[in-house]
Design an enzyme around this catalytic site. Structure first.
Site, PDB file in Angstrom:
ATOM      1  N   HIS A 169     -10.771  10.848   6.737  1.00  0.00           N
ATOM      2  CA  HIS A 169     -10.701   9.395   6.918  1.00  0.00           C
ATOM      3  C   HIS A 169     -10.243   8.973   8.310  1.00  0.00           C
ATOM      4  O   HIS A 169     -10.820   8.087   8.914  1.00  0.00           O
ATOM      5  CB  HIS A 169      -9.725   8.860   5.869  1.00  0.00           C
ATOM      6  CG  HIS A 169      -9.590   7.381   5.842  1.00  0.00           C
ATOM      7  ND1 HIS A 169     -10.673   6.539   5.747  1.00  0.00           N
ATOM      8  CD2 HIS A 169      -8.494   6.580   5.879  1.00  0.00           C
ATOM      9  CE1 HIS A 169     -10.250   5.289   5.734  1.00  0.00           C
ATOM     10  NE2 HIS A 169      -8.946   5.281   5.828  1.00  0.00           N
ATOM     11  N   ARG A 202      -0.520   9.426   1.574  1.00  0.00           N
ATOM     12  CA  ARG A 202      -1.900   9.878   1.338  1.00  0.00           C
ATOM     13  C   ARG A 202      -2.060  11.387   1.227  1.00  0.00           C
ATOM     14  O   ARG A 202      -2.817  11.869   0.380  1.00  0.00           O
ATOM     15  CB  ARG A 202      -2.786   9.399   2.494  1.00  0.00           C
ATOM     16  CG  ARG A 202      -3.025   7.940   2.412  1.00  0.00           C
ATOM     17  CD  ARG A 202      -3.901   7.454   3.516  1.00  0.00           C
ATOM     18  NE  ARG A 202      -4.158   6.037   3.248  1.00  0.00           N
ATOM     19  CZ  ARG A 202      -4.777   5.231   4.079  1.00  0.00           C
ATOM     20  NH1 ARG A 202      -5.225   5.683   5.221  1.00  0.00           N
ATOM     21  NH2 ARG A 202      -4.977   3.980   3.762  1.00  0.00           N
ATOM     22  N   ARG A 224      -0.621   9.234   9.179  1.00  0.00           N
ATOM     23  CA  ARG A 224      -0.584   7.788   9.418  1.00  0.00           C
ATOM     24  C   ARG A 224      -0.162   7.023   8.171  1.00  0.00           C
ATOM     25  O   ARG A 224      -0.627   7.286   7.063  1.00  0.00           O
ATOM     26  CB  ARG A 224      -1.986   7.324   9.824  1.00  0.00           C
ATOM     27  CG  ARG A 224      -2.145   5.836   9.954  1.00  0.00           C
ATOM     28  CD  ARG A 224      -3.589   5.479  10.162  1.00  0.00           C
ATOM     29  NE  ARG A 224      -4.369   5.727   8.979  1.00  0.00           N
ATOM     30  CZ  ARG A 224      -5.210   4.847   8.435  1.00  0.00           C
ATOM     31  NH1 ARG A 224      -5.367   3.650   8.987  1.00  0.00           N
ATOM     32  NH2 ARG A 224      -5.897   5.137   7.361  1.00  0.00           N
ATOM     33  N   GLU A 277       0.837  -1.209   0.000  1.00  0.00           N
ATOM     34  CA  GLU A 277       0.000   0.000   0.000  1.00  0.00           C
ATOM     35  C   GLU A 277       0.864   1.249   0.000  1.00  0.00           C
ATOM     36  O   GLU A 277       2.085   1.171   0.210  1.00  0.00           O
ATOM     37  CB  GLU A 277      -0.906   0.012   1.237  1.00  0.00           C
ATOM     38  CG  GLU A 277      -2.036  -0.975   1.148  1.00  0.00           C
ATOM     39  CD  GLU A 277      -3.068  -0.806   2.248  1.00  0.00           C
ATOM     40  OE1 GLU A 277      -2.803  -0.114   3.235  1.00  0.00           O
ATOM     41  OE2 GLU A 277      -4.151  -1.393   2.099  1.00  0.00           O
ATOM     42  N   HIS A 310      -8.417  10.557   2.992  1.00  0.00           N
ATOM     43  CA  HIS A 310      -8.123   9.441   2.081  1.00  0.00           C
ATOM     44  C   HIS A 310      -8.282   9.948   0.660  1.00  0.00           C
ATOM     45  O   HIS A 310      -9.290  10.577   0.329  1.00  0.00           O
ATOM     46  CB  HIS A 310      -9.069   8.263   2.331  1.00  0.00           C
ATOM     47  CG  HIS A 310      -8.550   6.990   1.739  1.00  0.00           C
ATOM     48  ND1 HIS A 310      -8.557   6.767   0.387  1.00  0.00           N
ATOM     49  CD2 HIS A 310      -7.986   5.898   2.301  1.00  0.00           C
ATOM     50  CE1 HIS A 310      -8.012   5.579   0.154  1.00  0.00           C
ATOM     51  NE2 HIS A 310      -7.656   5.033   1.301  1.00  0.00           N
TER      52      HIS A 310
END
Ligand code: FAD
Length: 506
Positions: free
Chosen positions: A337, A276, A372, A114, A230
């Protein structure tokens, strides 16, 4: 008022609350209080998976380094190390509790990659990992005789005197009764606050109650400006946002602007797999440039069978919207998010209030820093729940609770009238729109200052016009959302630099 006493009261039934309760049930009587049905939580909707180093070519140092990089050098390094070092055990623990993760033909974990991760290290259950984890944990707690579960019970406030926590004040929604729960130890595992933004990926329960409760009780809060957006949620003019997991980009899907041109290669070396915040801002910039409402995620070059196998839920959901993702590009927009900050905690998940722990999304352990790393949050929930449970076991032997707090008197609720309910709904939407417009992905001092003034007015109106009409969960949630929003805006105003997911255009 009804009065009950337990060793431990846990507020929230996501991964953090449930895994903590399971561990504590080995040595204590535990009550879990949750405001909806037990499974309803952010955990339930997690798609991508859980990060852990399980491949020989990968290393714990790599996981630490990726987490620190995503966190923009704002992480607590001890917490990050603890997280990465305990990740493998956490996965094995979940397997023991009957969580099924996807495996390859030779029996090893099928690892996805990811955004922000330098290696494939995401353990998953297709694209519905959260549902698999939540269901397994719910099953375990339901069969544990040391755990009592109160569903549809809303935690209003913590019982705190002289910086010591003695339990919580709870409201039982069906019978409209208040309940005073006395406990030696209280765990806040009440999840996130995505609902304060108009565009968000969170379920309705994520109204930030735990943050607001802890703040009212005097707990130290930290890093509230760091709200992660997100980058890719399915664009829908109506209805709820649906998240398109980063794993799809890890699998080879590419971002394109509304004209069908790629753009991420000019933004970051990891291109569509950049962290992100970088992807979210790049998307907003492309949308502004083209005056479009969305950009595209293009998975059409990927094999249809593999897409259906690895992303069955996304495949099916997009089909419902008339999109065959093996042929059609997916229109996507960013949405709020994840809350990186929250109730300040230490390595053992202890808050600044004695006998009060916080774990999961409502806690600021320092693991995520200013942003994060994908798939680190479910992991944080399990790892820090274990830390908290170990600490609780010692604590509980030295702490005594009968009704030390004394008996509380609380006004019997009056059911709010229909008009009040409509007004609360309208004010909630107004707050969400203000936060999205003025405290979203791109922030400036003037927009934040304006937003704070609006929130002040909203708070006054809610307290005066609504609370005086009697208690209701909807009003309490609105008040909590206002409190959280003010904490976010205040912190965003103080941080004049851009850092991690907090971006100041001025
Ligand atoms: C769509 C989506 C996809 C995601 N994908 C991933 C992923 O792939 N990997 C990853 O690591 N993370 C992912 N995340 C983030 C992750 O799911 C959450 O951060 C994590 O599940 C939080 O767990 P938690 O136990 O802290 O809180 P939650 O799971 O949100 O649980 C909070 C609980 O508290 C209860 N509660 C709240 N307020 C009250 C109150 N006043 N009284 C009583 N109960 C209350 C709620 O009802 C709920 O049961 C995703 C999140 C979303 C929304």
């Amino acid at each position: 008022m009804r009065n009950e006493t337990y060793d431990i009261v846990v507020i929230g039934s996501g991964i953090a609350g449930l895994s903590y309760a399971i561990r504590c049930a080995d040595f204590a009587k535990v009550l879990i209080v949750t405001k909806g049905n037990i499974g309803e939580s952010n955990t339930m909707y997690a798609q991508g998976g859980i990060a852990a180093v399980l491949d020989d070519k990968d290393s714990i140092e790599n996981h630490i380094s990726d987490t620190l990089t995503a966190g923009d050098n704002h992480c607590n390094k001890d917490c990050v190390r603890l997280l990465a070092e305990n990740a493998k055990d956490a996965i094995l623990y979940l397997e023991q509790l009957s969580v099924n993760f996807n495996k390859t033909d030779n029996g090893t974990f099928d690892l996805h990659r990811e955004g922000g991760h330098s290696h494939a290290r995401i353990v998953h259950h297709a694209d519905a990992t959260g549902k698999e984890v939540e269901s397994a944990l719910v099953n375990v707690v339901k069969n544990n005789t040391n755990i009592t579960i109160y569903e549809n019970y809303f935690a209003i406030d913590l019982l705190v005197k002289e910086n010591k926590c003695y339990g919580a004040l709870i409201f039982k929604s069906d019978s409209e009764e208040f309940l005073q729960v006395n406990a030696k130890v209280t765990m806040l595992a009440s999840g996130g606050l995505g609902q304060v933004f108009l565009q968000n990926t969170n379920p309705d329960v994520a109204t930030g109650d735990g943050f607001a409760m802890a703040y009212r009780a005097g707990a130290e809060m930290e890093d509230m400006e760091f709200v992660q957006f997100h980058p890719t949620t399915l664009f829908a003019r109506k209805g709820r946002t649906f998240l398109i997991t980063e794993a799809l980009r890890g699998f080879g899907a590419i971002l394109k602007n509304s004209k069908g041109e790629t753009f991420m290669e000019n933004v970051h070396p990891l291109s569509s797999l950049a962290p992100r915040d970088i992807v979210s801002r790049a998307i907003i910039q492309e949308m502004n440039k083209d005056n479009s409402e969305f950009v595209y995620l293009d998975a059409t070059k990927l094999d249809r069978e593999s897409l259906e196998k690895h992303f069955p839920n996304i495949f099916e959901r997009c089909l419902l919207e008339g999109l065959d993702i093996s042929k059609d590009m997916i229109p996507v927009v960013p949405a709020a998010h994840y809350m990186c900050g929250g109730i300040k905690t230490d390595l053992h998940a202890r808050s600044s209030i004695e006998n009060l722990y916080a774990c999961g999304e409502c806690a600021a352990t320092g693991v995520h820093g200013a942003n994060r790393l994908a798939s680190n949050s479910l992991l944080e929930g399990i790892v820090f729940a274990k830390q908290a449970a170990n600490d609780t076991q010692q604590k509980i032997q030295e702490t005594f609770t009968s009704a030390i707090f004394g008996n509380l008197e609380y006004k019997t609720p009056e059911v709010n009238c229909e008009e009040c309910k409509q007004e609360v709904g309208a004010l909630k939407r107004y707050l969400q729109a203000q936060m999205w417009r003025n405290c979203g992905i791109v922030r400036t001092e003037s927009k934040l200052t304006y937003c704070f003034e609006e929130l002040d007015e909203l708070q006054e109106k809610t307290e005066k016009d609504l609370c005086e009409n009697g208690f209701s969960i909807a009003t309490m949630e609105l008040l909590n959302m206002v409190t959280c929003s003010k904490l976010i805006v205040e912190a965003a105003l103080k941080r004049t630099e851009s850092k991690g997911c907090h971006y100041r255009a001025d």
